[in-house]
Design a protein around this motif. Structure first.
Motif, short mmCIF file in Angstrom:
data_model
loop_
_atom_site.label_atom_id
_atom_site.label_comp_id
_atom_site.label_asym_id
_atom_site.label_seq_id
_atom_site.Cartn_x
_atom_site.Cartn_y
_atom_site.Cartn_z
N SER A 40 0.82 -1.20 0.00
CA SER A 40 0.00 0.00 0.00
C SER A 40 0.85 1.25 0.00
O SER A 40 1.72 1.43 0.85
N MET A 71 0.28 -8.99 5.10
CA MET A 71 1.29 -8.24 5.84
C MET A 71 2.58 -9.02 6.04
O MET A 71 3.67 -8.50 5.83
N ARG A 117 13.58 -5.69 8.31
CA ARG A 117 13.66 -4.66 7.27
C ARG A 117 12.41 -3.81 7.39
O ARG A 117 11.31 -4.35 7.49
N GLY A 151 10.15 -0.39 5.81
CA GLY A 151 9.99 0.43 4.60
C GLY A 151 10.50 -0.29 3.38
O GLY A 151 10.33 -1.50 3.24
N THR A 183 10.31 2.38 -2.03
CA THR A 183 9.25 3.24 -2.58
C THR A 183 9.12 4.48 -1.70
O THR A 183 9.28 4.41 -0.48
N VAL A 184 8.82 5.61 -2.33
CA VAL A 184 8.69 6.83 -1.55
C VAL A 184 7.36 6.89 -0.80
O VAL A 184 7.22 7.58 0.20
N LYS A 185 6.37 6.15 -1.29
CA LYS A 185 5.10 6.06 -0.57
C LYS A 185 4.99 4.65 0.01
O LYS A 185 5.22 3.67 -0.70
N ASN A 186 4.64 4.54 1.26
CA ASN A 186 4.53 3.23 1.90
C ASN A 186 3.70 3.41 3.17
O ASN A 186 4.12 4.11 4.08
N VAL A 187 2.54 2.81 3.21
CA VAL A 187 1.72 2.88 4.42
C VAL A 187 1.37 1.49 4.92
O VAL A 187 0.30 1.27 5.49
N THR A 188 2.30 0.54 4.71
CA THR A 188 2.06 -0.83 5.12
C THR A 188 2.41 -1.00 6.59
O THR A 188 3.55 -1.27 6.95
N GLY A 189 1.42 -0.79 7.45
CA GLY A 189 1.64 -0.95 8.89
C GLY A 189 2.30 0.26 9.51
O GLY A 189 2.37 1.32 8.89
N TYR A 190 2.76 0.09 10.75
CA TYR A 190 3.35 1.22 11.47
C TYR A 190 4.66 1.65 10.82
O TYR A 190 5.39 0.83 10.27
N ASP A 191 4.96 2.93 10.93
CA ASP A 191 6.14 3.48 10.29
C ASP A 191 7.36 3.27 11.20
O ASP A 191 7.80 4.16 11.91
N LEU A 192 7.89 2.04 11.15
CA LEU A 192 9.04 1.73 12.01
C LEU A 192 10.27 2.52 11.56
O LEU A 192 11.12 2.86 12.39
#
Lengths: 470, 470
Positions: A415, A428, B179, B181, B184-193
């Motif tokens: 996403s 996920m 790992r 992120g 990709t410059v856009k990434n909203v897969t889960g929490y932003d670790l």
């Protein structure tokens, strides 16, 4: 997960003195869906602007282990606000009373129910810009944008919602009111809770106020439309522009299916026979954007564009961008059910992703339309189907799974801007690995030990699979 | 906290097959300090490029509850790498073998020991820019920049280190390799670790690789130097420029003490009698920056600048920026001990912060020099003292505490870019409140249950106070 009982409702009513508590089924039904899939009836819906009342409600919910579902305008494409385990819905769209622009600080302060487009307007009145521009900005709330870390076309140059949030007021899952960050653009005081909460899809707390960073509004813009007979050439042109020293504010792609859909919906002279269109916006100083538009045209022609158009008047520019905006409404004419994906790949993989998407389209015999924010690798493959056709929906399920797998194989992500929500949760671990997912779960558990805050999102439930065909 | 025993050293040596294990006191002494305060001898120092070996070492440390201190080039001004509880130091400056620029993805991949200036060079060779530019960039490692979320003058337009990190490889405190992120410059897969770990000062894990976002290098720049007889007028000019629709890439302030110090150190014709200088850099399209430089000059003159200089040649421009860079080395001539602060305020509060700093200077009779990134509210009040003078250092302690309190009173933060480390930990609760600090501690505990990862940083120990006079 516990249900809301009559005695809970009584307690809720005693807390909510300034707002409304909705318990009628017809009222609750309006809160059972969003712009994604599925219908889930909440036990009770609460509308209040009072942070104090919300704090008391969260404390009650935590004590009684009742799920809490914060909600803005429910334009989510990933199921963010769906009350999948019933419980309480907090309708935060009513919390729209604070919108202040502090010109000298280059900052805006907003309550979560403010429409994002109203923030755009308030900033522009002071010569400033709030850059994030999700397509839904005229109907979505800033609270929803914050929860989902919304993107939009301007992400290419300006980044996403998270890049413009410097402070938050948040109710934690145990009902503590905390403030993160502040009004300074630089802040390294401890862990960055602001950027952790933005994009956490409402699973770590309820945002009751946000401090947003603004920038000076660029004084001018130019638009370029480049028409290609080959989608691969269009992909190459995008790469070449990005390595030419120019950073456009937007660079959008429309494939042939999108072009035809828009022309059928509202004809504006787009070339139906073209395999792809790129729409480019350059913003900045008037002299700079004029020159950059010429350079971009040249690059497009060298990359094989059969035609390049530079609209001259404001009205002509708006006409071009309207075409892009019409893609979403136009494609729904093809079939009634739209599955809008946002799998994102590294920029160099855009041509390969386009190629693979065509393969998937043929393999599963689906109606697939590809458009989106090509400049940042964030394509929107949209599948059009009919949800009453179970057999077709099973093919769609398989195609969606293969789109996700392909994006990850190409070094991308599930996403780019829509969020994980309910639909992508089963995938996920494929992206993050067990250990990566575990580190996210630890944060969730440490903050929300009773799992009351937007449960059923992001984290897959044991054995959970993507199901669209029920 | 446990000490490293002989049997631990034996086990460490059996793990580290490709690197070095240092146990001699003279070797370890080199790792006992950084660019801030205090000296703490580690039990053992390990140099290895092998992620596998580091993973095994962290597992050992976690099992035995031995503190682990990751370290780059130790240019930290807040004590980030200080081994305050002994244990193991990992010298990650040796991990400098990966530096790859992926032009088409606008991405660089780097191992933590790479010098930040080498990333600048590698990007520029491809016509790209890695914007974060901490003053230490020619001697500091990217790993240290990531741990501390370093800033720098270009933060005004381009943001800080965190804004350019899109993916990480990290060893967790329990020795799992994850790992976060990606490319990709856009990434909203889960929490932003990714953004949680960047700026967490090495307390949540060890970064072994980073994926950095690059941008096209702006083709031109112009510099403007504005000279003011009044510090308050200079503050006003800064505000006016920021609301004029122009976003400079840098906007730096030097007060009279800084100007005089630099002129004494290496004369270059700066006006010793001026109360303040503003140095402005505009970058972008050549036509745009030329015009913007004129506009900025006009705004400065209207705000009361007695003189505005626009250097014409590259050599003249470099001369101007050299003066700014010389402030730090120049002021050390005043007195041997330099306490460099980075308290940051909302931009509108810059003139008031300047005024309050002058009051603090007089009240505590200290040598205070003010310069820094005025455009983003990130001033650097530097106190010059002699650490062997206990009485003076006690006055310095009080002045530092009052600077922190003032910044927070004005809506600002303890640290804009240097980090909390050891020195600012006692002031954390004042800014965050007990509940806010608790939410940070929960993350730390969930990730590092044995408190082995850079212990003694960020979080205050019970009753901890600022002590410089020991």
């Amino acid at each position: 997960m516990k249900k809301v009982t009559d005695s809970h409702v009584k307690e809720i009513r005693s807390i909510v003195k300034t707002g409304r508590v909705l318990t009628n089924e017809s009222d609750r039904f309006s809160y059972s869906f969003d712009a994604s899939f599925g219908t889930y009836l909440p036990d009770v819906v609460i509308q209040t602007k009072s942070v104090e009342e919300l704090v008391a409600l969260v404390k009650l919910a935590n004590r009684e282990k009742i799920p809490v579902y914060p909600r803005g305008q429910a334009t989510s494409l990933s199921g963010g606000p769906l009350p999948v385990h019933g419980g309480m819905v907090f309708d935060l769209s009513v919390m729209n009373d604070v919108l202040e622009v502090y010109e000298e600080d280059l900052v805006a302060v907003a309550s979560p129910g403010v429409l994002t487009s109203n923030i755009h307007k308030a900033a522009e009145q002071k010569g400033l810009l709030y850059p994030p521009d999700p397509s839904s900005s005229h109907v979505s709330t800033i609270g929803g944008n914050l929860a989902e870390n919304s993107g939009g076309p301007r992400g290419l140059k300006y980044g996403v919602t998270k890049d413009y949030v410097i402070g938050l007021e948040v109710i934690t899952p145990e009902g503590e009111l905390i403030r993160t960050g502040g009004r300074t653009v630089k802040n390294v005081t401890g862990y960055d809770l602001t950027k952790l909460i933005v994009g956490s899809e409402g699973t770590l707390g309820i945002i009751t106020k946000a401090i947003l960073r603004l920038i000076p509004k660029p004084p001018a813009s130019e638009t370029v439309m480049a028409i290609f007979d080959s989608l691969v050439d269009a992909g190459k042109a995008i790469s070449k522009i990005l390595t030419s020293g120019i950073l456009p504010s937007k660079m959008e792609l429309m494939d042939q299916a999108s072009i035809v859909a828009v022309e059928n919906y509202e004809p504006s002279g787009l070339p139906r026979d073209a395999e792809a269109l790129i729409l480019i916006e350059l913003d900045g100083h008037p002299l700079a954007v004029k020159d950059e538009a010429e350079q971009v045209s040249k690059v497009c022609k060298e990359a094989g564009a059969r035609e390049v158009r530079i609209p001259q008047t404001q009205a002509e520019k708006e006409e071009v961008w309207k075409a892009r905006k019409l893609v979403s409404p136009a494609i729904v004419r093809i079939k009634p059910t739209k599955i809008s994906e946002d799998a994102t790949v590294p920029r160099s993989q855009i041509p390969e992703m386009c190629r693979r998407l065509q393969e998937i389209k043929i393999k599963y015999n689906i109606h697939l339309v590809v458009f989106g924010h090509a400049g940042d690798g964030n394509l929107h493959p949209n599948i059009l189907a009919d949800k009453s056709d179970k057999e077709e929906m099973r093919r769609v399920e398989q195609a969606v799974a293969e789109i996700f797998e392909t994006a990850i194989q190409l070094g991308g992500t599930l996403s780019g801007e829509h969020g994980i929500g309910t639909m992508k949760a089963p995938f996920m671990e494929m992206e993050l690995g067990a250990a990566g997912l575990d580190m996210m779960k630890r944060i969730k558990l440490a903050w929300d030990p009773n799992h009351i805050m937007n449960p059923g999102k992001i984290f897959p439930e044991p054995g959970q699979k993507l199901v669209l065909s029920e």
